[in-house]
Motif scaffolding. Structure first.
Motif, mmCIF file in Angstrom:
data_model
loop_
_atom_site.group_PDB
_atom_site.id
_atom_site.type_symbol
_atom_site.label_atom_id
_atom_site.label_comp_id
_atom_site.label_asym_id
_atom_site.label_seq_id
_atom_site.Cartn_x
_atom_site.Cartn_y
_atom_site.Cartn_z
ATOM 1 N N LEU A 79 1.011 -1.376 -0.044
ATOM 2 C CA LEU A 79 0.035 -0.116 0.001
ATOM 3 C C LEU A 79 0.937 1.096 -0.020
ATOM 4 N N ASP A 80 0.952 2.149 -1.118
ATOM 5 C CA ASP A 80 1.655 3.327 -1.014
ATOM 6 C C ASP A 80 1.365 4.224 0.112
ATOM 7 N N ASP A 81 2.462 4.945 0.213
ATOM 8 C CA ASP A 81 2.244 6.102 1.338
ATOM 9 C C ASP A 81 0.940 6.966 1.142
ATOM 10 N N LEU A 82 0.620 7.202 -0.026
ATOM 11 C CA LEU A 82 -0.605 7.983 -0.334
ATOM 12 C C LEU A 82 -1.761 7.250 0.262
ATOM 13 N N ALA A 83 -1.859 5.982 -0.232
ATOM 14 C CA ALA A 83 -3.222 5.448 0.245
ATOM 15 C C ALA A 83 -3.331 5.173 1.647
ATOM 16 N N ALA A 84 -2.118 4.868 2.189
ATOM 17 C CA ALA A 84 -1.869 4.791 3.722
ATOM 18 C C ALA A 84 -2.418 5.788 4.417
ATOM 19 N N MET A 85 -1.891 7.054 3.982
ATOM 20 C CA MET A 85 -2.322 8.381 4.821
ATOM 21 C C MET A 85 -3.631 8.677 4.543
ATOM 22 N N ILE A 86 -4.113 8.517 3.441
ATOM 23 C CA ILE A 86 -5.562 8.724 2.999
ATOM 24 C C ILE A 86 -6.599 7.806 3.878
ATOM 25 N N GLY A 87 -6.110 6.444 3.996
ATOM 26 C CA GLY A 87 -6.753 5.617 4.541
ATOM 27 C C GLY A 87 -7.919 4.740 3.685
ATOM 28 N N ALA A 88 -7.630 5.068 2.278
ATOM 29 C CA ALA A 88 -8.817 4.412 1.408
ATOM 30 C C ALA A 88 -7.998 3.968 0.160
ATOM 31 N N CYS A 89 -8.332 2.744 -0.617
ATOM 32 C CA CYS A 89 -7.654 2.326 -1.769
ATOM 33 C C CYS A 89 -8.661 2.192 -2.642
ATOM 34 N N ASN A 90 -8.692 3.134 -3.824
ATOM 35 C CA ASN A 90 -9.643 2.720 -4.840
ATOM 36 C C ASN A 90 -8.995 2.258 -6.147
ATOM 37 N N HIS A 91 -7.615 2.119 -6.292
ATOM 38 C CA HIS A 91 -7.011 1.662 -7.116
ATOM 39 C C HIS A 91 -5.785 0.682 -7.219
ATOM 40 N N VAL A 92 -5.929 -0.799 -7.960
ATOM 41 C CA VAL A 92 -4.820 -1.706 -7.801
ATOM 42 C C VAL A 92 -4.334 -1.695 -9.047
ATOM 43 N N TYR A 93 -3.030 -2.242 -8.686
ATOM 44 C CA TYR A 93 -2.031 -2.458 -9.946
ATOM 45 C C TYR A 93 -1.032 -3.528 -9.146
ATOM 46 N N TYR A 94 -0.113 -3.754 -10.208
ATOM 47 C CA TYR A 94 0.732 -4.820 -9.772
ATOM 48 C C TYR A 94 2.103 -4.469 -9.986
ATOM 49 N N ARG A 95 3.150 -5.092 -9.138
ATOM 50 C CA ARG A 95 4.695 -5.021 -9.423
ATOM 51 C C ARG A 95 5.110 -6.340 -9.562
ATOM 52 N N THR A 96 5.923 -6.785 -10.275
ATOM 53 C CA THR A 96 6.459 -8.073 -10.439
ATOM 54 C C THR A 96 7.613 -8.396 -9.830
ATOM 55 N N ASN A 97 7.710 -9.174 -8.732
ATOM 56 C CA ASN A 97 9.070 -9.675 -8.175
ATOM 57 C C ASN A 97 9.619 -10.898 -8.364
ATOM 58 N N GLY A 98 10.277 -11.072 -9.466
ATOM 59 C CA GLY A 98 10.656 -12.227 -9.801
ATOM 60 C C GLY A 98 9.483 -12.896 -10.574
ATOM 61 N N ALA A 99 9.118 -14.143 -10.016
ATOM 62 C CA ALA A 99 8.068 -14.849 -10.635
ATOM 63 C C ALA A 99 6.742 -14.547 -10.174
ATOM 64 N N HIS A 100 6.733 -13.701 -9.006
ATOM 65 C CA HIS A 100 5.492 -13.327 -8.168
ATOM 66 C C HIS A 100 4.965 -12.027 -8.627
ATOM 67 N N ARG A 101 3.817 -11.750 -8.888
ATOM 68 C CA ARG A 101 3.133 -10.383 -8.996
ATOM 69 C C ARG A 101 2.795 -9.992 -7.364
ATOM 70 N N ARG A 102 3.330 -8.707 -7.157
ATOM 71 C CA ARG A 102 2.632 -8.189 -5.762
ATOM 72 C C ARG A 102 1.637 -7.385 -6.203
ATOM 73 N N LEU A 103 0.475 -7.504 -5.337
ATOM 74 C CA LEU A 103 -0.656 -6.807 -5.503
ATOM 75 C C LEU A 103 -0.413 -5.236 -4.560
ATOM 76 N N CYS A 104 -0.668 -4.278 -5.317
ATOM 77 C CA CYS A 104 -0.348 -2.991 -4.885
ATOM 78 C C CYS A 104 -1.541 -1.976 -4.920
ATOM 79 N N GLY A 105 -1.733 -1.335 -4.044
ATOM 80 C CA GLY A 105 -2.933 -0.084 -3.854
ATOM 81 C C GLY A 105 -2.218 1.153 -3.743
ATOM 82 N N THR A 106 -3.144 2.027 -4.352
ATOM 83 C CA THR A 106 -3.029 3.538 -4.239
ATOM 84 C C THR A 106 -4.334 4.240 -4.023
ATOM 85 N N ASN A 107 -4.382 5.548 -4.130
ATOM 86 C CA ASN A 107 -5.711 6.298 -4.122
ATOM 87 C C ASN A 107 -5.721 7.131 -5.249
ATOM 88 N N THR A 108 -6.417 7.227 -6.289
ATOM 89 C CA THR A 108 -6.309 8.138 -7.144
ATOM 90 C C THR A 108 -7.562 8.963 -7.111
#
Length: 307
Positions: A79-108
């Motif tokens: 959860l990026d700093d922005l979404a953590a600070m706001i306290g809500a996530c409305n946008h989910v995207y991915y980062r790849t770490n080797g073979a694993h996709r990490r589920l990431c969240g932010t607020n737009t």
């Protein structure tokens, strides 16, 4: 970015999303970026349904709406700093770490709210760094947190009034707001008498569904709102609800002389940041912003589900 020979999809997830006008716009953007992706408004009765989509290898990203903007947070890998600070996530995207996709969240959402509130000018002076103002938010759920952030941090309104039937929800919102770089003074307005002693808000943001007030507490919220809107001082009103497009709040505010922005525009002001995270910085430079807005507004005009 998702790579697969299977059909790649993006999804708006929540309860009551089948009326959404966003799919055509997002699919248009995918085509403009030469990505064979399609966007769907996907009804998710439970959080488990949301997480199942999020974990699918053919999902490229999610837009999260009610009632999951808070409850999805513990299930994210990042959860990026922005979404953590706001306290809500409305946008989910991915980062790849080797073979694993990490589920990431932010607020737009906050970008959409800010863009809409700057879209029109009220008759009075807009709040500024040297002359801060007040704002009013209807509701205390996930969308209200993005509104508090946009208003307090970006639109020079450190004083915010909340109209909401549930005091516990407001207490939780106040606690979340303590994380913001500008800590707003948040007042839960519970009566017309209390409202009468407060300064007039320049910005008003509605974050709740357009439902006929039925309970005593719901009728009280409607009456307090009207007591603010009827004043001589006017600013700009945004209703994030757009089913229907011309909500009760917008019709009332326009009748009382307020410049209003409908909630459909919140979608458009978020698209560049959303697609940067979904498709990558190198792809989003080719995003057809005007074409996307044209598709969105045409869908809004033609939709029988929200008009």
């Amino acid at each position: 970015m998702v790579q697969s020979s299977e059909q790649i999809t993006l999804h708006l997830v929540g309860v009551g999303v089948t009326h959404s006008i966003a799919p055509g716009m997002h699919t248009h953007i995918a085509r403009s970026l030469h990505l064979p992706w399609t966007f769907h408004a996907t009804e998710c009765p439970t959080l488990a349904d949301v997480l199942a989509l999020a974990e699918s290898p053919t999902t490229a990203g999610l837009v999260v709406t009610m009632p999951y903007k808070n409850s999805i947070i513990p299930h994210l890998d990042e959860l990026d700093d922005l979404a953590a600070m706001i306290g809500a996530c409305n946008h989910v995207y991915y980062r790849t770490n080797g073979a694993h996709r990490r589920l990431c969240g932010t607020n737009t959402d906050w970008r959409g709210i800010k863009g809409c509130l700057l879209e029109k000018d009220g008759p009075g002076p807009r709040p500024s760094a040297t002359s801060p103002g007040c704002a009013l938010i209807i509701g205390a759920g996930g969308a209200s947190r993005a509104a508090v952030y946009a208003l307090a941090v970006h639109l020079h309104c450190p004083t915010i009034y909340i109209l909401n039937r549930d005091e516990g929800e407001v207490d939780a919102l106040v606690a979340d707001a303590q994380r913001l770089p500008v800590t707003p003074t948040i007042t839960h307005v519970k009566s017309i008498e209390q409202a009468g002693a407060l300064a007039s808000p320049y910005y008003v943001v509605g974050t709740v569904p357009d439902l006929e007030p039925k309970t005593e507490s719901e009728r009280a919220v409607a009456e307090i709102l009207e007591s603010f809107l009827v004043r001589g001082e006017k600013g700009v009103l945004l209703d994030m609800c757009f089913k229907p497009r011309r909500t009760r709040t917008i019709r009332l505010a326009e009748r009382l002389g307020w410049p209003c922005v409908e909630g459909t525009h919140v979608i458009g002001f978020q698209i560049e940041e959303q697609w940067r995270l979904w498709a990558g910085e190198e792809n989003v430079v080719a995003l057809d912003r005007k074409g996307a807005w044209d598709v969105l507004l045409k869908a809004a005009e033609e939709s029988t589900a929200i008009n």
